[in-house]
Design an enzyme around this catalytic site. Structure first.
Site, PDB file in Angstrom:
ATOM      1  N   LYS A 196       0.835  -1.201   0.000  1.00  0.00           N
ATOM      2  CA  LYS A 196       0.000   0.000   0.000  1.00  0.00           C
ATOM      3  C   LYS A 196       0.870   1.251   0.000  1.00  0.00           C
ATOM      4  O   LYS A 196       1.784   1.384   0.782  1.00  0.00           O
ATOM      5  CB  LYS A 196      -0.887   0.009   1.234  1.00  0.00           C
ATOM      6  N   GLY A 231     -10.894   3.157   1.135  1.00  0.00           N
ATOM      7  CA  GLY A 231      -9.917   3.238   0.040  1.00  0.00           C
ATOM      8  C   GLY A 231      -8.944   2.066   0.013  1.00  0.00           C
ATOM      9  O   GLY A 231      -8.639   1.529  -1.058  1.00  0.00           O
TER      10      GLY A 231
HETATM   11  C1  R5P Z   1      -3.919   1.559   8.114  1.00  0.00           C
HETATM   12  O1  R5P Z   1      -2.730   1.311   8.011  1.00  0.00           O
HETATM   13  C2  R5P Z   1      -4.956   0.572   8.537  1.00  0.00           C
HETATM   14  O2  R5P Z   1      -4.431  -0.707   8.732  1.00  0.00           O
HETATM   15  C3  R5P Z   1      -6.089   0.518   7.542  1.00  0.00           C
HETATM   16  O3  R5P Z   1      -5.626  -0.060   6.343  1.00  0.00           O
HETATM   17  C4  R5P Z   1      -6.620   1.873   7.257  1.00  0.00           C
HETATM   18  O4  R5P Z   1      -6.951   2.503   8.448  1.00  0.00           O
HETATM   19  C5  R5P Z   1      -7.813   1.847   6.352  1.00  0.00           C
HETATM   20  O5  R5P Z   1      -8.176   3.156   6.051  1.00  0.00           O
HETATM   21  P1  R5P Z   1      -8.997   3.511   4.727  1.00  0.00           P
HETATM   22  O6  R5P Z   1     -10.223   2.642   4.738  1.00  0.00           O
HETATM   23  O7  R5P Z   1      -9.287   4.970   4.863  1.00  0.00           O
HETATM   24  O8  R5P Z   1      -8.113   3.227   3.573  1.00  0.00           O
END
Ligand code: R5P
Length: 320
Positions: A196, A231
């Site tokens: 990511k 996202g």
């Molecule tokens: C971040 O590192 C967490 O593990 C989640 O992937 C994150 O909080 C997800 O956020 P969003 O749904 O806004 O992408």
């Protein structure tokens, strides 16, 4: 699960239903207290029963409005302390500000640490929480922290569904691979990782493209600790579809579901998203592909064990 009369459970306005469900598993009534705001926006708390020398548990996840939920908890801790409670445990099934856990840019705070300081300073003797964003947050506290995990319960849900033998568990970034690995072990499935890349502090811009592992023709189970905007899950799903995945399921512990996340997640790319009730999901955030598994019985068992001095680790023997 009846418990001794020395145990008291109270809640503020963050997630009263979860507190009621926990008490119902403990076969006890939720403690009476009033928590409200005056017209000047100041929060008022009054505990309406005797807590002198009692073992007090305050159930209050960081639900929206997050800062109000935190302030209510701090004031409830103070009220319990000044009412001579014997021991105070802050039960925060969702620990807010968990993503602010390091100084990874110049001049940014470590708010997860600040929150830990606030909880301790208010007078909590212990913290009980579920699936911290980063396990190291435990170290921000100088009081005992019991971190439960919903991984086992969520993985077993998918085990019961008997999806197919061709399942692959997918971590949404390398940092979350440990949680996904535990799930893969329970399901006896291989692991894949999607890299990511966040392109802004605003969190909404995510590009996830690089895939480590083989997903072609398989059923994928995406695993994460929380869904914010949605996202991460959607961009991970896009990457997986590009690499020939057959069908996608997902589980996360904490349904933050900010903004229009429910809509974003309902674009047809993920068949089912299973979350827990560490946070309330108001009607307008419910989605046809989102289902909820309760952590109330797990939290009730942990509260009973903390109260009686029994092991919490034994609750998760299948994880080790
Ligand atoms: C971040 O590192 C967490 O593990 C989640 O992937 C994150 O909080 C997800 O956020 P969003 O749904 O806004 O992408």
């Amino acid at each position: 699960m009846p418990v001794s009369k020395d145990l008291k459970v109270f809640t503020g306005n963050a997630h009263p239903q979860l507190a009621k469900d926990i008490c119902s598993h403990l076969s006890m009534a939720l403690g009476a207290c009033e928590v409200f705001k005056f017209s000047n926006d100041n929060t008022f708390v009054r505990i309406l029963e005797n807590v002198r020398e009692r073992d007090v548990f305050l159930v209050q996840p960081c639900s929206v409005p997050v800062n109000d939920s935190i302030m209510e908890l701090l004031i409830m801790i103070d009220a319990a302390k000044r009412a001579s409670a014997g021991r105070i445990t802050a039960v925060m099934p969702y620990y807010g500000y968990g993503r602010s856990d390091k100084k990874d840019q110049p001049r940014v705070p470590i708010t997860a640490r600040l929150l830990a300081n606030l909880i301790e300073t208010a007078g909590a003797n212990r913290l009980l929480t579920v699936d911290l964003h980063a396990g190291q947050i435990q170290g921000f506290f100088n009081i005992p922290v019991d971190e439960l995990t919903a991984v086992s319960m969520l993985a077993r849900h998918f085990q019961k569904m008997e999806l197919d033998d061709n399942i692959v568990v997918v971590a949404t970034d390398a940092g979350d691979a440990k949680r996904a690995r535990s799930t893969a072990n329970i399901l006896k499935a291989p692991l894949a990782i999607v890299e990511k890349v966040r392109t802004s502090n605003n969190m909404d811009q995510i590009e996830s493209s690089n895939l480590i592992g083989d997903v072609d023709g398989k059923t994928a189970l995406i695993v994460d600790d929380e869904i914010g905007t949605g996202g991460t899950v959607i961009s991970t799903a896009e990457t997986l579809h590009r690499h020939g995945v057959r069908e996608i399921y997902c589980y996360v512990t904490h349904p933050v579901l900010s903004g229009n996340a429910t809509e974003v997640l309902n674009d047809g790319s993920v068949k089912e998203i299973v979350v827990t009730d560490t946070l309330p999901i108001p009607d307008f955030k419910q989605g046809s592909n989102i289902s909820v598994i309760s952590v109330a019985s797990m939290l009730a068992e942990a509260i009973a064990r903390i109260h009686s001095g029994d092991s919490i680790g034994e609750m998760f023997n299948d994880m080790h």
